[in-house]
Design a protein around this motif. Structure first.
Motif, PDB file in Angstrom:
ATOM      1  N   GLU A 130     -14.664  -1.095 -14.831  1.00 18.75           N
ATOM      2  CA  GLU A 130     -13.310  -0.968 -15.109  1.00 18.75           C
ATOM      3  C   GLU A 130     -12.708  -1.647 -14.084  1.00 18.75           C
ATOM      4  O   GLU A 130     -12.140  -1.517 -13.352  1.00 18.75           O
ATOM      5  N   SER A 167     -10.483  -4.128 -13.386  1.00 18.74           N
ATOM      6  CA  SER A 167      -8.817  -4.760 -12.836  1.00 18.74           C
ATOM      7  C   SER A 167      -8.115  -3.034 -12.361  1.00 18.74           C
ATOM      8  O   SER A 167      -7.818  -3.149 -11.633  1.00 18.74           O
ATOM      9  N   THR A 168      -9.216  -2.482 -12.583  1.00 17.93           N
ATOM     10  CA  THR A 168      -8.617  -0.730 -11.756  1.00 17.93           C
ATOM     11  C   THR A 168      -8.969  -0.793 -10.356  1.00 17.93           C
ATOM     12  O   THR A 168      -8.839   0.477 -10.229  1.00 17.93           O
ATOM     13  N   ASP A 182      -4.622  -4.228  -4.037  1.00 19.53           N
ATOM     14  CA  ASP A 182      -5.163  -4.634  -5.071  1.00 19.53           C
ATOM     15  C   ASP A 182      -6.425  -5.138  -5.415  1.00 19.53           C
ATOM     16  O   ASP A 182      -6.887  -5.436  -4.541  1.00 19.53           O
ATOM     17  N   LEU A 183      -6.822  -5.736  -6.693  1.00 22.72           N
ATOM     18  CA  LEU A 183      -7.859  -6.376  -7.033  1.00 22.72           C
ATOM     19  C   LEU A 183      -7.660  -7.883  -6.542  1.00 22.72           C
ATOM     20  O   LEU A 183      -9.087  -8.255  -5.628  1.00 22.72           O
ATOM     21  N   LEU A 197     -12.339  -8.686 -16.566  1.00 26.37           N
ATOM     22  CA  LEU A 197     -10.704  -8.504 -15.942  1.00 26.37           C
ATOM     23  C   LEU A 197      -9.971  -7.892 -17.501  1.00 26.37           C
ATOM     24  O   LEU A 197     -10.149  -8.543 -18.743  1.00 26.37           O
ATOM     25  N   GLU A 198      -9.005  -7.223 -16.888  1.00 25.24           N
ATOM     26  CA  GLU A 198      -8.272  -6.901 -18.335  1.00 25.24           C
ATOM     27  C   GLU A 198      -7.646  -7.743 -18.195  1.00 25.24           C
ATOM     28  O   GLU A 198      -6.818  -8.351 -17.330  1.00 25.24           O
ATOM     29  N   ARG A 232      -4.558  -8.307 -18.096  1.00 23.99           N
ATOM     30  CA  ARG A 232      -2.986  -7.321 -17.926  1.00 23.99           C
ATOM     31  C   ARG A 232      -2.972  -7.441 -16.085  1.00 23.99           C
ATOM     32  O   ARG A 232      -2.130  -7.636 -15.054  1.00 23.99           O
ATOM     33  N   THR A 233      -3.902  -7.839 -15.897  1.00 23.42           N
ATOM     34  CA  THR A 233      -4.358  -8.291 -14.171  1.00 23.42           C
ATOM     35  C   THR A 233      -4.171  -9.448 -13.721  1.00 23.42           C
ATOM     36  O   THR A 233      -3.476  -9.480 -12.435  1.00 23.42           O
ATOM     37  N   LEU A 272     -11.752 -12.253 -19.676  1.00 32.19           N
ATOM     38  CA  LEU A 272     -11.496 -11.830 -20.410  1.00 32.19           C
ATOM     39  C   LEU A 272     -10.873 -10.455 -21.485  1.00 32.19           C
ATOM     40  O   LEU A 272     -11.539 -11.192 -22.638  1.00 32.19           O
ATOM     41  N   SER A 301      -2.021 -14.273 -20.570  1.00 37.11           N
ATOM     42  CA  SER A 301      -3.296 -14.816 -19.247  1.00 37.11           C
ATOM     43  C   SER A 301      -4.038 -15.977 -19.585  1.00 37.11           C
ATOM     44  O   SER A 301      -3.951 -16.719 -18.681  1.00 37.11           O
TER      45      SER A 301
END
Length: 435
Positions: free
Chosen positions: A199, A201-202, A212-213, A234-235, A237-238, A259, A284
């Motif tokens: 994951e 994005s985390t 952060d990423l 990627l999520e 929200r990123t 995405l 996004s």
């Protein structure tokens, strides 16, 4: 000893298999294709869908049938979440989704020894893992493209997904270590790097200061300015204004963004417990297209989620057209015991899920053909990987597969003029460089 590894599933699994190959080779063992006679067979499994589980079991049985006296080992996400099922398929060694070094140590200890009455197990509780297991970064396509895993684990707990139970909490590779691994891959001759994770994005939430990423991506891109750098999934929200502005300033970052969508209906997204709405997803998409020149936007889609009505599916089809994706992966919903969605009402029939997957695929093919056709006449840089069916095959920064006629193009980055669009790929001619 001769070792054969069979890999199922995602890029992270591919990365981990390649890491095991590198470790075994460094220890003096010989790698052979999975279809050949071997002393040891390793099946690195996936459990995203029921089909993935079935393929893992089949691979173990095929290895046992091919070489009855060989050591057969099963590892990965399938035995991690279904150990009882894994014990029934005649593997000698069962490992999980972590501690790959310990798994390989056991493998070597068992090879050539006396047969065991019961399988030896190397399983743990993934939710107790707190440290990222650093493994040697691996490569694909003969030292052309390499993968760099920087994150493991997921705690999103989407209602359909078994992966959090297989991978545990988020663990991240510090950016300085990622940059050093990237430099090592560049020295080995790789020309493209894929940053991947369970994951992605985390990334960083478990590290001091919670980097952060974008900071990780900047560190890697700056460390290897001559390499192309590509991102894993990627999520939505990123993707923020700041994220896009920082990444757009990196000249070696490929404008290819996957995405995760899963559904284009807000009511279905809510039942999935996804952490965005279609409006946020569109934001996004808008940001990426505003900051990058003709970026490739790709996605995943799950059809036939429990309770999905025909009206909700139509909402999804309309949303897909609005986004105009370059490519899509479409999956019929797979019921995974232990997840909330498995007990939800309104489970659809396999026939209905297959029908919706087919309808989604038809739309995806039309969008992909439109995307590819739009590149005809354009000259783009292509990194060539291999010769196949009389053509040299490579990819553009947008990850368009391009095939050309030529000679000795392996690992070369050459300008190519796109001349035609085929099924999921393009054809072109190499532009002669000026003396």
């Amino acid at each position: 000893m001769r070792v054969a590894i069979h890999t199922l599933g995602c890029k992270v699994n591919q990365y981990e298999s390649q890491a095991m190959e590198e470790i075994l080779t460094a220890r003096g063992h010989t790698l052979v294709p999975f279809e050949d006679p071997a002393d040891v067979y390793i099946v690195n499994s996936c459990t995203v869908t029921a089909t993935s589980d079935k393929k893992s079991r089949q691979a173990v049985r095929q290895a046992r049938k091919r070489a009855p006296e060989a050591l057969v080992a099963l590892c990965g996400c399938y035995p991690q979440v279904s150990p009882e099922d894994a014990r029934k398929i005649d593997a000698d060694l069962i490992g999980g989704s972590g501690d790959r070094l310990g798994f390989l140590d056991l493998l070597e200890q068992m090879a050539g020894g006396k047969p065991q009455d019961e399988p030896v197990e190397n399983l743990d509780d993934p939710f107790r893992r707190r440290v990222f297991e650093a493994l040697p970064a691996g490569g694909l396509e003969g030292r052309t493209r390499a993968m760099l895993k920087v994150e493991d684990g997921c705690t999103n707990f989407c209602t359909y997904c078994i992966i959090p139970y297989a991978r545990g909490a988020v663990r991240s590779l510090p950016a300085d270590q990622a940059a050093e691994q990237a430099k090592g891959l560049a020295r080995q001759g790789y020309r493209e790097l894929v940053i991947t994770g369970i994951e992605l994005s985390t990334y960083g939430r478990d590290l001091p200061g919670r980097p952060d990423l974008a900071s990780l991506i900047e560190a890697v891109c700056h460390a290897v300015p001559e390499m192309r750098v590509r991102l894993g999934s990627l999520e939505p929200r990123t993707v923020t204004e700041d994220f896009c502005a920082r990444l757009a300033a990196l000249p070696n970052l490929c404008p290819h963004f996957h995405l995760s969508l899963q559904s284009g209906s807000d009511t279905v997204l809510a039942r999935m417990k996804r952490k965005y709405t279609t409006q946020r997803f569109l934001e996004s998409v808008r940001l990426l297209r505003a900051h990058f020149d003709r970026p490739a936007l790709t996605t995943d889609l799950i059809v036939g989620f429990p309770g999905e009505t025909e009206e909700e599916f139509q909402e999804t089809l309309a949303f897909l057209q609005h986004c105009a994706f370059a490519q899509m992966h479409i999956f019929p919903y797979s019921r995974r015991q232990g997840t909330p969605a498995a007990s939800m009402p309104g489970q659809l029939s396999n026939a209905e899920k297959a029908s919706r997957a087919h309808r989604g695929a038809e739309l995806a093919q039309a969008m992909e053909r439109s995307w590819l056709t739009g590149w005809i006449g354009q000259t783009v840089p292509v990194l060539f990987e291999e010769e196949k069916d009389g053509f040299w095959r490579g990819h553009t920064p947008q990850y368009i597969e391009v095939r050309v006629k030529g000679e000795h193009l392996h690992n070369q980055l050459r300008p190519v003029t796109i001349t035609a669009a085929g099924d999921s790929l393009a054809y072109g001619t190499v532009k002669e460089e000026q003396p």
